[in-house]
Design an enzyme around this catalytic site. Structure first.
Site, mmCIF file in Angstrom:
data_model
loop_
_atom_site.group_PDB
_atom_site.id
_atom_site.type_symbol
_atom_site.label_atom_id
_atom_site.label_comp_id
_atom_site.label_asym_id
_atom_site.label_seq_id
_atom_site.Cartn_x
_atom_site.Cartn_y
_atom_site.Cartn_z
ATOM 1 C CG ASP A 92 -0.217 0.083 2.518
ATOM 2 O OD1 ASP A 92 1.017 0.240 2.525
ATOM 3 O OD2 ASP A 92 -0.868 0.001 3.567
ATOM 4 C CB SER A 93 0.307 4.644 -0.990
ATOM 5 O OG SER A 93 -0.843 5.038 -0.247
ATOM 6 N N GLY A 94 0.884 3.675 2.231
ATOM 7 C CA GLY A 94 1.054 4.283 3.544
ATOM 8 C C GLY A 94 -0.055 5.271 3.863
ATOM 9 N N GLY A 95 -0.803 5.666 2.851
ATOM 10 C CA GLY A 95 -1.848 6.674 3.042
ATOM 11 C C GLY A 95 -2.879 6.256 4.076
ATOM 12 C CD GLN A 194 -10.044 6.855 -1.541
ATOM 13 O OE1 GLN A 194 -11.141 6.823 -0.975
ATOM 14 N NE2 GLN A 194 -9.024 6.080 -1.154
ATOM 15 C CG ASP A 271 -5.783 -5.687 1.385
ATOM 16 O OD1 ASP A 271 -6.421 -4.949 0.605
ATOM 17 O OD2 ASP A 271 -5.419 -5.306 2.517
#
Lengths: 376, 376
Positions: A92-95, A194, A271
């Site tokens: 993931d991007s960490g977002g 989103q 996931d």
């Protein structure tokens, strides 16, 4: 990376496909176990591959960035070398993690400033830095940096948030083009759709990401507090707009029923921490419904953990013994329950694929969602 | 149960033997992993048997009595059926755990009253009840109920304590004779030699137990605060008195060096929580010395956990990755370190046996104790 669509089920949007990466082939629909800090909690990697049948695992950029840190990951030669998992990895991007920090993070056009949950140290994630970090991790599939809009966001907030995500996506794509993989295997970037629970925003978001050529597309910001009906409705808005010949990844979802419903609506990749997290708390998912193993009724049930289960833990341990271990807070209890649940999730998507290819998915799914939702 | 002494090493009292039980053969000297609540912490039983090479495991009577309780164990058909371990099992008598409760237990001629560490409920262990409990558990080897005399007890206390242990032993033996195994396999009772660090008491204790015909004898009350020199001295007092043709079990000991020194003095069986407990804290035992994996020096050591190790964890994971897991408090870190340490302990006693049979034990041991004590 290339994706081949093998078959779409009759009377459903459910798809069976094959995703080829430099670290091996993934048969979709697929569930990806979450290895937050580079390890799927409680599971040896040989069991993950050989017994559970995982084909791709996740790593969390936020966690790996903080610990062990990029210096160690880079000197190891990337995450594959560091944790020894030689199959495909998605990060993931960490977002999502950063936004989960609440008061410990601050958002701006530039990116997200945050404090580490470990030691309070201050950091900044930007679309560019998050690409650089995922280059160092060496994930086969990297995710764009986005704002995960809360499930209860009003329309104005959701709209502004989506616009920020869209500007950040363009910066991510630029940074991808300016940089190269570090370890000799190719890396793909998936944009994220989103738009909260607003069909108009989801539609616009889906159209925007398709202007970016990518090897796959993700649907984010679902299963974050909205109703299941809203979640399914958003998937129905987005999927028809996404390219038919690319995989679609629904992030962070969900229960076995959620997964079948999303497959039915054309999702290919999933996931979720549920199989491991809920497993540690004693919740078991089976093809006949959900078991809370802490319940007194299992104390003297000496039948196997799951007579229909595909994993060695299903046959080697009894419900009564597993209950004892979970109640006594024995580590092995968490291991067995996590292991069972992951094996069940992998069985579920494999069976869904088989039913899609046999053109029997729709009726099988209708039967399964009733059984899966039962409390045993 | 029968014990065959195969060989005693030249220039040492180290013995290689074979102990046959209804659940299989044990080659001595042997280390027995501790399965406190019926499970060796963090280790699947198939790995315990196939990868680690455990031949017999321990269960703790105190823990199993409190949770899951004797009703469940009996309805399961004994501990073998309950936890699925089909090899030999030894249970302690609960004495050691009860005495560890300190203020929460009270001793009398009758037995030991104590409060559960789980819920504060009140219980009484007597020599008779402890035999009954071990009948229900169905251990292949049962231990007599004794008072584990503290390492710093004065002579008078140690003497009175020993006399109590001796009276309790006779009550245990009577109860054994009055009762029968419940599950069709035979059960043996090992008396325990106490006497703290007083040679006179240890000698008297050893002579007393040999008046009881038994399939094996244990040395208890060591590694409880006394010096290592005192521990070895007591073993040297006791072992020449114990029958040569029965196995000798040193309870709760110890480090790899302790084990080799005790083998050298004629001990055949060992158990200790050290490999798992210290493993969970990041301490690894290897044939070249002790590793504290939390140490910063291992952060970028990408060599295998133990290049000389016999277990899959030794080759499948690197020191840097294991350090990361332990520092991040990931469950898998505790699993890998526990697994490695148990495999190492089992290798150590197997290699000791090989050296005894090859009549090379003494010189091998002298080399090993230097290496094992090093800090890496």
């Amino acid at each position: 990376m290339d994706f081949t669509l093998k078959h779409t089920a009759t009377g459903s949007k459910a798809r069976a496909g094959t995703l080829n990466t430099d670290h091996g082939r993934i048969e979709t629909p697929i569930f990806m176990p979450v290895g937050t800090a580079g390890s799927v909690k409680g599971i040896h990697k040989k069991d993950l591959k050989e017994d559970i049948g995982a084909q791709i695992i996740l790593g969390n950029t936020y966690h790996l960035y903080l610990r062990p840190g990029m210096d160690i990951i880079e000197r190891a030669g990337g995450l594959h070398k560091f944790n020894g998992w030689d199959g495909p990895i998605l990060t993931d991007s960490g977002g999502y993690q950063v936004f989960s920090l609440g008061a410990m993070r601050k958002l701006s056009e530039e990116g997200a400033k945050f404090q580490s949950h470990i030691d309070g140290s201050r950091h900044l994630f930007t679309p560019e830095s998050v690409i650089d970090i995922q280059r160092i991790i060496g994930a086969d599939i990297m995710m764009a940096f986005d704002e995960c809009t809360p499930g209860d966001a009003d329309f104005d907030y959701a709209k502004k948030s989506l616009q920020l995500t869209q500007r950040w996506l363009e910066r991510c794509v630029n940074q991808m083009q300016k940089t190269k993989p570090l370890y000799g295997h190719s890396q793909s970037l998936f944009p994220i759709v989103q738009g909260a629970v607003y069909p108009e925003l989801r539609e616009q978001a889906a159209r925007h990401v398709t202007t970016i050529p990518a090897d796959g597309y993700a649907i984010g910001g679902l299963s974050v507090g909205e109703s299941e009906a809203d979640m399914y409705a958003m998937i129905e808005v987005v999927n028809p707009i996404l390219p038919i010949d690319k995989p679609r990844y629904l992030m962070g979802v969900g229960t076995p029923v959620n997964i079948l419903e999303a497959i039915d609506r054309g999702v290919d990749m999933f996931d979720c921490v549920m199989p491991t997290r809920n497993g540690r708390n004693g919740m078991l998912f089976t093809r006949n419904g959900v078991i809370n193993i802490r319940n007194k009724k299992w104390a003297d049930d000496f039948s196997p953990v799951d007579p229909d289960g595909t994993s060695f833990v299903d046959q080697n341990y009894t419900k009564a013994f597993l209950r004892h271990l979970i109640v006594a807070n024995e580590m092995l209890g968490a291991q067995i329950a996590s292991h069972h649940n992951l094996a069940f999730y992998l069985w579920l998507v494999k069976e869904a694929r088989r039913q899609i290819l046999a053109d029997n998915f729709k009726s099988w799914k209708e039967e399964m969602v009733v059984k899966l939702a039962q409390r045993l």
